[in-house]
Design a protein around this motif. Sequence first.
Motif, PDB file in Angstrom:
ATOM      1  N   PHE A   4      41.990 -93.916 -66.079  1.00  0.00           N
ATOM      2  CA  PHE A   4      41.720 -92.490 -66.254  1.00  0.00           C
ATOM      3  C   PHE A   4      40.361 -92.324 -66.888  1.00  0.00           C
ATOM      4  O   PHE A   4      39.948 -93.147 -67.699  1.00  0.00           O
ATOM      5  CB  PHE A   4      42.671 -91.884 -67.292  1.00  0.00           C
ATOM      6  CG  PHE A   4      44.097 -91.848 -66.924  1.00  0.00           C
ATOM      7  CD1 PHE A   4      44.509 -91.366 -65.697  1.00  0.00           C
ATOM      8  CD2 PHE A   4      45.049 -92.247 -67.848  1.00  0.00           C
ATOM      9  CE1 PHE A   4      45.850 -91.277 -65.402  1.00  0.00           C
ATOM     10  CE2 PHE A   4      46.392 -92.173 -67.559  1.00  0.00           C
ATOM     11  CZ  PHE A   4      46.795 -91.688 -66.328  1.00  0.00           C
ATOM     12  N   THR A   6      39.221 -90.101 -69.763  1.00  0.00           N
ATOM     13  CA  THR A   6      39.980 -89.353 -70.779  1.00  0.00           C
ATOM     14  C   THR A   6      39.092 -88.300 -71.434  1.00  0.00           C
ATOM     15  O   THR A   6      37.888 -88.235 -71.163  1.00  0.00           O
ATOM     16  CB  THR A   6      40.510 -90.294 -71.879  1.00  0.00           C
ATOM     17  OG1 THR A   6      39.405 -90.691 -72.692  1.00  0.00           O
ATOM     18  CG2 THR A   6      41.196 -91.509 -71.281  1.00  0.00           C
ATOM     19  N   ASP A 149      47.222 -82.831 -68.879  1.00  0.00           N
ATOM     20  CA  ASP A 149      47.948 -83.367 -70.040  1.00  0.00           C
ATOM     21  C   ASP A 149      49.466 -83.271 -69.834  1.00  0.00           C
ATOM     22  O   ASP A 149      50.233 -83.729 -70.665  1.00  0.00           O
ATOM     23  CB  ASP A 149      47.555 -82.598 -71.302  1.00  0.00           C
ATOM     24  CG  ASP A 149      47.665 -83.464 -72.555  1.00  0.00           C
ATOM     25  OD1 ASP A 149      47.487 -84.701 -72.439  1.00  0.00           O
ATOM     26  OD2 ASP A 149      47.933 -82.925 -73.638  1.00  0.00           O
ATOM     27  N   TYR A 151      52.055 -84.707 -68.598  1.00  0.00           N
ATOM     28  CA  TYR A 151      52.709 -85.918 -68.079  1.00  0.00           C
ATOM     29  C   TYR A 151      54.149 -85.619 -67.653  1.00  0.00           C
ATOM     30  O   TYR A 151      54.615 -86.084 -66.622  1.00  0.00           O
ATOM     31  CB  TYR A 151      52.701 -87.033 -69.141  1.00  0.00           C
ATOM     32  CG  TYR A 151      53.473 -88.246 -68.668  1.00  0.00           C
ATOM     33  CD1 TYR A 151      52.852 -89.209 -67.877  1.00  0.00           C
ATOM     34  CD2 TYR A 151      54.827 -88.412 -68.975  1.00  0.00           C
ATOM     35  CE1 TYR A 151      53.566 -90.303 -67.396  1.00  0.00           C
ATOM     36  CE2 TYR A 151      55.540 -89.498 -68.498  1.00  0.00           C
ATOM     37  CZ  TYR A 151      54.909 -90.440 -67.713  1.00  0.00           C
ATOM     38  OH  TYR A 151      55.620 -91.507 -67.238  1.00  0.00           O
ATOM     39  N   TYR A 171      40.151 -85.037 -66.156  1.00  0.00           N
ATOM     40  CA  TYR A 171      40.310 -86.018 -67.235  1.00  0.00           C
ATOM     41  C   TYR A 171      41.762 -85.997 -67.713  1.00  0.00           C
ATOM     42  O   TYR A 171      42.435 -84.973 -67.625  1.00  0.00           O
ATOM     43  CB  TYR A 171      39.393 -85.652 -68.415  1.00  0.00           C
ATOM     44  CG  TYR A 171      37.934 -85.620 -68.032  1.00  0.00           C
ATOM     45  CD1 TYR A 171      37.116 -86.727 -68.217  1.00  0.00           C
ATOM     46  CD2 TYR A 171      37.373 -84.471 -67.455  1.00  0.00           C
ATOM     47  CE1 TYR A 171      35.775 -86.705 -67.853  1.00  0.00           C
ATOM     48  CE2 TYR A 171      36.037 -84.442 -67.084  1.00  0.00           C
ATOM     49  CZ  TYR A 171      35.243 -85.565 -67.280  1.00  0.00           C
ATOM     50  OH  TYR A 171      33.926 -85.536 -66.910  1.00  0.00           O
ATOM     51  N   ALA A 172      42.204 -87.115 -68.253  1.00  0.00           N
ATOM     52  CA  ALA A 172      43.556 -87.166 -68.822  1.00  0.00           C
ATOM     53  C   ALA A 172      43.506 -86.789 -70.297  1.00  0.00           C
ATOM     54  O   ALA A 172      42.652 -87.270 -71.050  1.00  0.00           O
ATOM     55  CB  ALA A 172      44.115 -88.583 -68.679  1.00  0.00           C
ATOM     56  N   ARG A 174      45.449 -86.473 -74.184  1.00  0.00           N
ATOM     57  CA  ARG A 174      46.090 -87.490 -75.035  1.00  0.00           C
ATOM     58  C   ARG A 174      47.552 -87.743 -74.668  1.00  0.00           C
ATOM     59  O   ARG A 174      48.025 -88.877 -74.686  1.00  0.00           O
ATOM     60  CB  ARG A 174      46.057 -87.036 -76.495  1.00  0.00           C
ATOM     61  CG  ARG A 174      44.692 -87.041 -77.111  1.00  0.00           C
ATOM     62  CD  ARG A 174      44.338 -88.411 -77.681  1.00  0.00           C
ATOM     63  NE  ARG A 174      43.078 -88.311 -78.380  1.00  0.00           N
ATOM     64  CZ  ARG A 174      41.881 -88.592 -77.853  1.00  0.00           C
ATOM     65  NH1 ARG A 174      41.785 -89.023 -76.599  1.00  0.00           N
ATOM     66  NH2 ARG A 174      40.780 -88.445 -78.565  1.00  0.00           N
ATOM     67  N   GLU A 177      47.753 -89.707 -71.414  1.00  0.00           N
ATOM     68  CA  GLU A 177      47.330 -91.090 -71.623  1.00  0.00           C
ATOM     69  C   GLU A 177      48.429 -91.912 -72.320  1.00  0.00           C
ATOM     70  O   GLU A 177      48.825 -92.975 -71.841  1.00  0.00           O
ATOM     71  CB  GLU A 177      46.096 -91.013 -72.547  1.00  0.00           C
ATOM     72  CG  GLU A 177      45.108 -92.085 -72.395  1.00  0.00           C
ATOM     73  CD  GLU A 177      44.021 -91.942 -73.476  1.00  0.00           C
ATOM     74  OE1 GLU A 177      43.732 -90.815 -73.948  1.00  0.00           O
ATOM     75  OE2 GLU A 177      43.468 -92.985 -73.855  1.00  0.00           O
ATOM     76  N   THR A 178      48.951 -91.388 -73.409  1.00  0.00           N
ATOM     77  CA  THR A 178      49.881 -92.187 -74.212  1.00  0.00           C
ATOM     78  C   THR A 178      51.261 -92.299 -73.552  1.00  0.00           C
ATOM     79  O   THR A 178      51.872 -93.366 -73.552  1.00  0.00           O
ATOM     80  CB  THR A 178      50.045 -91.611 -75.634  1.00  0.00           C
ATOM     81  OG1 THR A 178      50.360 -90.225 -75.517  1.00  0.00           O
ATOM     82  CG2 THR A 178      48.790 -91.746 -76.441  1.00  0.00           C
ATOM     83  N   TYR A 180      51.895 -92.076 -70.353  1.00  0.00           N
ATOM     84  CA  TYR A 180      51.751 -92.913 -69.154  1.00  0.00           C
ATOM     85  C   TYR A 180      51.789 -94.396 -69.544  1.00  0.00           C
ATOM     86  O   TYR A 180      52.532 -95.179 -68.962  1.00  0.00           O
ATOM     87  CB  TYR A 180      50.444 -92.596 -68.413  1.00  0.00           C
ATOM     88  CG  TYR A 180      50.196 -93.581 -67.293  1.00  0.00           C
ATOM     89  CD1 TYR A 180      50.855 -93.445 -66.081  1.00  0.00           C
ATOM     90  CD2 TYR A 180      49.361 -94.684 -67.485  1.00  0.00           C
ATOM     91  CE1 TYR A 180      50.690 -94.380 -65.069  1.00  0.00           C
ATOM     92  CE2 TYR A 180      49.183 -95.630 -66.483  1.00  0.00           C
ATOM     93  CZ  TYR A 180      49.855 -95.465 -65.271  1.00  0.00           C
ATOM     94  OH  TYR A 180      49.697 -96.404 -64.289  1.00  0.00           O
ATOM     95  N   GLU A 181      50.998 -94.742 -70.533  1.00  0.00           N
ATOM     96  CA  GLU A 181      50.928 -96.155 -70.916  1.00  0.00           C
ATOM     97  C   GLU A 181      52.275 -96.665 -71.413  1.00  0.00           C
ATOM     98  O   GLU A 181      52.757 -97.716 -70.997  1.00  0.00           O
ATOM     99  CB  GLU A 181      49.851 -96.369 -71.977  1.00  0.00           C
ATOM    100  CG  GLU A 181      48.482 -96.486 -71.328  1.00  0.00           C
ATOM    101  CD  GLU A 181      47.332 -96.354 -72.312  1.00  0.00           C
ATOM    102  OE1 GLU A 181      47.572 -96.458 -73.530  1.00  0.00           O
ATOM    103  OE2 GLU A 181      46.202 -96.139 -71.846  1.00  0.00           O
TER     104      GLU A 181
END
Length: 403
Positions: A4, A6, A149, A151, A171-172, A174, A177-178, A180-181
Amino acid sequence: MTTFRTIDNIAPDRRLLVRIDVNAAVEDGTVQDSRRFARHAETIQALLADDHAIALLAHQGRPGRDTFVSLEEHAEILTDHLDHRVEFVPDTDGNDALAAIDGLESGDVLLLENTRMCDGELPEEDPDTKAETDLVQTLAPEFDAYVGDAYSAAHRSHASIVGFPRVMDAYAGRVMETEYEANTALRDREFDGTVTMILGGTKAEDAIPIVEQLDDAVDRFCLGGVVGELFLRADDRDVGYDVGGPELFDHQWDEHQETLERVLEAYRDRLYLPTDLAFEDDRGERGETTLEGVSKERPFLDVGSKTAARYADLVAGSEAVFVKGALGVFEDERFARGTVEVLSAIAEADCFSVVGGGDTARAFALYDLDEADFTRVSIAGGAYVRALTGEPLVGVTVLEYDG
Ligand SMILES: Nc1ncnc2c1ncn2[C@@H]1O[C@H](COP(=O)(O)OP(=O)(O)OP(=O)(O)O)[C@@H](O)[C@H]1O
Ligand SMILES: O=C(O)[C@H](O)COP(=O)(O)O
């Protein structure tokens, strides 16, 4: 491996369109706070620190449901979390929205009206088709970039999720990002001992397919909630009350009957169905009945005590437990027993545990459960189970960057 760009890659002081997911429970007409608000507030806080001007997009409920309401109260809840004013705009892509966006300055945060009130938002279509909707075509030119954002709604190919990244820099945030991971990492875990999944809640389309999809990964599925009752119906039990209610059963039964019957037949020895159910008796108290006493004439709002105890035992003997959806209407204390007893058993067990679901995660605050007793609590429901099965999330794919 998904890459991504971010929000750390965005130059300061930009005009940003930010898609969040604060889809919430609505009780007696009042929108309920949840962890989703707190988590998205962290993204917004980070964007404010970089002096951006922010317009937020979000949805609430679905047309025809009693949770399909305006986002006015969501703006107030976000304001409280942020300690920074979030101005509600009662329009999504009309002239009032454009006027409000025109006046946006660095440090301002607007929340536009429920995206599902716009015609082009909902039907699930491919991202290029969604990019052609009025919503995307009207709003995209007003901003420098889009931040995805949401998700927990990334499994929906809706305009506000997949359309904008097709036509503007994306952009992704926070949360994206978190979540997804963490959720993607779950897929690759291997366990030596028994893996149990608690499957409940109201959304048949999210819950039923995963029995087949997680065939290799999960040893037993404990069913409850509306999902459990749909499986009981597939087992020829006369359950699933809809009269005057929010139409959770007949519609989903018509849509999924074939799958429910096939899955029940193929996985019968690994599916645990409720053996008793709870209801509101004539005095307004919790009553319980075995399956012999069930009937479509009354709603069942929780699994019974024997079922709850049996599921708690199964949890105690597991090496890993995954939860998607609640076993009953836990928001009402009388019908919280199934959900709370099983979550408490997980908290006490020495096992790897993940709880998903925007609604289900609320049980933690309501019943003083401690997130620290669980390996992970996700704010996503449908997106979380799809991450477990390895099914790509369209709202993630559109943010991917090969560079
Ligand atoms: N028997 C039942 N009848 C009606 N509602 C029920 C029943 N059992 C559980 N529920 C409801 O299910 C909701 C949780 O289910 P949902 O399918 O929304 O799952 P989730 O995974 O928590 O959320 P999401 O997928 O929206 O993130 C709870 O709010 C609860 O009240
Ligand atoms: O709450 C959720 O699971 C997401 O916001 C998606 O909502 P939906 O199931 O109504 O599409």
